[in-house]
Design a protein around this motif. Structure first.
Motif, PDB file in Angstrom:
ATOM      1  N   ALA A  91     -42.352  20.307  99.248  1.00 34.60           N
ATOM      2  CA  ALA A  91     -41.468  20.876  98.327  1.00 34.60           C
ATOM      3  C   ALA A  91     -40.158  20.513  98.778  1.00 34.60           C
ATOM      4  O   ALA A  91     -38.921  20.611  97.869  1.00 34.60           O
ATOM      5  CB  ALA A  91     -41.686  23.087  98.482  1.00 34.60           C
ATOM      6  N   SER A  92     -39.820  20.897 100.212  1.00 31.53           N
ATOM      7  CA  SER A  92     -38.239  20.768 101.055  1.00 31.53           C
ATOM      8  C   SER A  92     -37.910  19.581 101.234  1.00 31.53           C
ATOM      9  O   SER A  92     -36.834  19.087 100.304  1.00 31.53           O
ATOM     10  CB  SER A  92     -38.436  21.608 102.564  1.00 31.53           C
ATOM     11  N   LEU A  93     -39.106  18.445 100.846  1.00 29.50           N
ATOM     12  CA  LEU A  93     -38.456  17.300 100.337  1.00 29.50           C
ATOM     13  C   LEU A  93     -38.334  16.902  99.038  1.00 29.50           C
ATOM     14  O   LEU A  93     -37.072  16.110  98.675  1.00 29.50           O
ATOM     15  CB  LEU A  93     -39.797  15.894 100.778  1.00 29.50           C
ATOM     16  N   ILE A  94     -38.783  17.102  98.088  1.00 27.01           N
ATOM     17  CA  ILE A  94     -38.865  17.597  96.716  1.00 27.01           C
ATOM     18  C   ILE A  94     -37.108  17.657  96.681  1.00 27.01           C
ATOM     19  O   ILE A  94     -36.282  17.016  96.159  1.00 27.01           O
ATOM     20  CB  ILE A  94     -39.365  17.843  96.041  1.00 27.01           C
ATOM     21  N   ASN A  95     -36.998  19.078  97.098  1.00 27.28           N
ATOM     22  CA  ASN A  95     -35.477  19.642  97.400  1.00 27.28           C
ATOM     23  C   ASN A  95     -34.494  18.492  97.873  1.00 27.28           C
ATOM     24  O   ASN A  95     -32.987  18.481  97.196  1.00 27.28           O
ATOM     25  CB  ASN A  95     -34.856  20.581  97.525  1.00 27.28           C
ATOM     26  N   TYR A  96     -34.127  18.435  98.543  1.00 27.06           N
ATOM     27  CA  TYR A  96     -33.477  17.054  99.284  1.00 27.06           C
ATOM     28  C   TYR A  96     -33.339  15.941  98.245  1.00 27.06           C
ATOM     29  O   TYR A  96     -31.951  15.599  97.875  1.00 27.06           O
ATOM     30  CB  TYR A  96     -34.567  16.467 100.424  1.00 27.06           C
ATOM     31  N   PHE A  97     -34.630  15.293  97.549  1.00 25.31           N
ATOM     32  CA  PHE A  97     -34.334  14.273  96.908  1.00 25.31           C
ATOM     33  C   PHE A  97     -33.391  14.700  95.684  1.00 25.31           C
ATOM     34  O   PHE A  97     -32.734  14.261  95.390  1.00 25.31           O
ATOM     35  CB  PHE A  97     -36.131  13.941  96.547  1.00 25.31           C
ATOM     36  N   GLN A  98     -33.969  15.853  94.571  1.00 26.53           N
ATOM     37  CA  GLN A  98     -32.801  16.569  94.205  1.00 26.53           C
ATOM     38  C   GLN A  98     -32.027  16.377  94.442  1.00 26.53           C
ATOM     39  O   GLN A  98     -30.749  16.530  92.818  1.00 26.53           O
ATOM     40  CB  GLN A  98     -33.651  17.497  93.493  1.00 26.53           C
ATOM     41  N   ALA A 140     -48.184  24.263  91.643  1.00 25.92           N
ATOM     42  CA  ALA A 140     -49.544  23.290  91.342  1.00 25.92           C
ATOM     43  C   ALA A 140     -50.327  23.489  93.099  1.00 25.92           C
ATOM     44  O   ALA A 140     -51.566  23.496  92.854  1.00 25.92           O
ATOM     45  CB  ALA A 140     -49.412  22.092  90.902  1.00 25.92           C
ATOM     46  N   MET A 141     -49.551  23.070  94.266  1.00 23.14           N
ATOM     47  CA  MET A 141     -49.753  23.061  95.738  1.00 23.14           C
ATOM     48  C   MET A 141     -50.904  24.348  96.094  1.00 23.14           C
ATOM     49  O   MET A 141     -51.207  24.048  96.980  1.00 23.14           O
ATOM     50  CB  MET A 141     -48.684  23.165  96.416  1.00 23.14           C
ATOM     51  N   GLU A 142     -50.360  25.283  95.575  1.00 25.88           N
ATOM     52  CA  GLU A 142     -51.049  26.654  95.996  1.00 25.88           C
ATOM     53  C   GLU A 142     -52.512  26.845  95.863  1.00 25.88           C
ATOM     54  O   GLU A 142     -53.326  27.415  96.051  1.00 25.88           O
ATOM     55  CB  GLU A 142     -50.264  27.841  94.939  1.00 25.88           C
ATOM     56  N   PHE A 143     -52.362  25.548  94.950  1.00 28.95           N
ATOM     57  CA  PHE A 143     -54.105  25.207  94.404  1.00 28.95           C
ATOM     58  C   PHE A 143     -55.088  24.262  95.626  1.00 28.95           C
ATOM     59  O   PHE A 143     -56.192  24.170  94.907  1.00 28.95           O
ATOM     60  CB  PHE A 143     -54.638  25.088  92.962  1.00 28.95           C
ATOM     61  N   LEU A 144     -54.466  23.431  95.986  1.00 25.48           N
ATOM     62  CA  LEU A 144     -54.756  22.586  97.364  1.00 25.48           C
ATOM     63  C   LEU A 144     -55.627  23.496  98.454  1.00 25.48           C
ATOM     64  O   LEU A 144     -55.811  24.589  98.397  1.00 25.48           O
ATOM     65  CB  LEU A 144     -54.104  22.358  97.586  1.00 25.48           C
ATOM     66  N   PRO A 145     -57.055  22.436  98.321  1.00 27.33           N
ATOM     67  CA  PRO A 145     -58.200  23.108  99.544  1.00 27.33           C
ATOM     68  C   PRO A 145     -57.166  23.716 100.374  1.00 27.33           C
ATOM     69  O   PRO A 145     -56.301  22.700 100.751  1.00 27.33           O
ATOM     70  CB  PRO A 145     -58.981  21.993  99.686  1.00 27.33           C
ATOM     71  N   GLU A 146     -57.624  24.448 101.493  1.00 25.45           N
ATOM     72  CA  GLU A 146     -57.094  24.244 102.712  1.00 25.45           C
ATOM     73  C   GLU A 146     -57.083  23.514 103.843  1.00 25.45           C
ATOM     74  O   GLU A 146     -58.427  22.380 104.163  1.00 25.45           O
ATOM     75  CB  GLU A 146     -57.903  24.943 103.317  1.00 25.45           C
ATOM     76  N   ASN A 147     -55.888  23.164 104.534  1.00 27.22           N
ATOM     77  CA  ASN A 147     -55.651  21.322 104.955  1.00 27.22           C
ATOM     78  C   ASN A 147     -55.732  20.662 104.202  1.00 27.22           C
ATOM     79  O   ASN A 147     -56.214  19.382 104.982  1.00 27.22           O
ATOM     80  CB  ASN A 147     -56.744  21.830 106.310  1.00 27.22           C
ATOM     81  N   PHE A 148     -55.307  20.523 103.007  1.00 31.00           N
ATOM     82  CA  PHE A 148     -55.535  18.901 102.745  1.00 31.00           C
ATOM     83  C   PHE A 148     -54.212  18.109 102.871  1.00 31.00           C
ATOM     84  O   PHE A 148     -53.208  19.237 102.854  1.00 31.00           O
ATOM     85  CB  PHE A 148     -55.511  19.453 100.730  1.00 31.00           C
ATOM     86  N   ALA A 149     -54.438  17.496 103.631  1.00 28.80           N
ATOM     87  CA  ALA A 149     -53.195  16.886 104.158  1.00 28.80           C
ATOM     88  C   ALA A 149     -52.487  15.905 102.975  1.00 28.80           C
ATOM     89  O   ALA A 149     -53.615  14.344 102.154  1.00 28.80           O
ATOM     90  CB  ALA A 149     -53.124  15.831 104.977  1.00 28.80           C
TER      91      ALA A 149
END
Length: 233
Positions: free
Chosen positions: A22-29, A177-186
């Motif tokens: 999320a922070s990476l996207i904010n940097y780009f934006q 959307a990332m809130e629905f990722l499985p635990e430890n999904f890289a």
């Protein structure tokens, strides 16, 4: 390439002390916003002409996630403007000159009075210096949604999800959307296809599916039409 320097802040890191997606996207934006403002083509310019840039798609590839206090350079370059569309690359580079992440994006210019696409003005084309696009593997904009999706808990759009255009910011969609990722999904790569805008109090109905090496989240409206489809791999 337009660039600015930064240092990874504590507020931008996860529990492991590394930069979040999320922070990476904010940097780009922020980087593209800084460039537009410096060129006199920013928010005031667009508002006066009843125009707005809306993100149509992201492709972000992260080689690694920088650590707390690491010094980085964030850059962006527009490489194509055709009709109402604009294509732009982004990059984060470490102190040794190595790429930490690269991204590709497609933007649509809309008329805020009609809600319809409008051609990029010549003065805007002249203001942005188009450059050669970055060397990376470019993926298709369209994202296939698996048939075996599972509906998850509904998300209501709140004020903190909105940006200056009063709709859900593209980074907020990805974060939801990332809130629905499985635990430890890289996550090494994100692709996002934006279909329609979402506003305050809209309800987002998440449909998720996991396939080999990828996880897909479609955030839909009550009629089943997607606001955004996000693929994590």
């Amino acid at each position: 390439m337009y660039t600015f320097e930064s240092r990874i802040r504590y507020s931008e890191t996860d529990s492991e002390g590394k930069l979040t997606m999320a922070s990476l996207i904010n940097y780009f934006q922020d980087c593209s916003t800084f460039q537009s403002e410096d060129l006199g083509l920013g928010l005031d310019y667009l508002k006066e002409r009843h125009m707005v840039w809306v993100l149509s798609s992201w492709q972000i590839v992260a080689e690694r996630y920088p650590k707390l206090c690491e010094k980085v350079t964030i850059g962006t370059l527009p490489y194509e403007m055709k009709g109402f569309l604009g294509s732009r690359n982004f990059a984060m580079i470490d102190a040794g000159g190595e790429y930490i992440a690269k991204a590709n994006s497609l933007w649509s210019l809309l008329d805020t009075e009609t809600g319809k696409p409008t051609a990029v003005p010549e003065e805007m084309k002249e203001g942005y210096h188009l450059e050669e696009k970055l060397d990376m593997e470019y993926m298709p904009r369209k994202i296939a949604v698996p048939a075996n999706t599972v509906q998850r808990e509904t998300v209501a759009v709140k004020k903190h999800h909105l940006d200056t255009n009063y709709h859900v910011n593209n980074q907020q969609f990805v974060n939801i959307a990332m809130e629905f990722l499985p635990e430890n999904f890289a996550v090494r790569q994100i692709r996002a296809e934006y279909k329609k805008q979402a506003f305050l109090d809209d309800l987002l109905f998440p449909f998720v599916a996991e396939e080999e090496k990828r996880f897909v989240v479609a955030l839909r409206d009550q009629a089943g039409k997607p606001y955004v489809v996000v693929e994590f791999s």
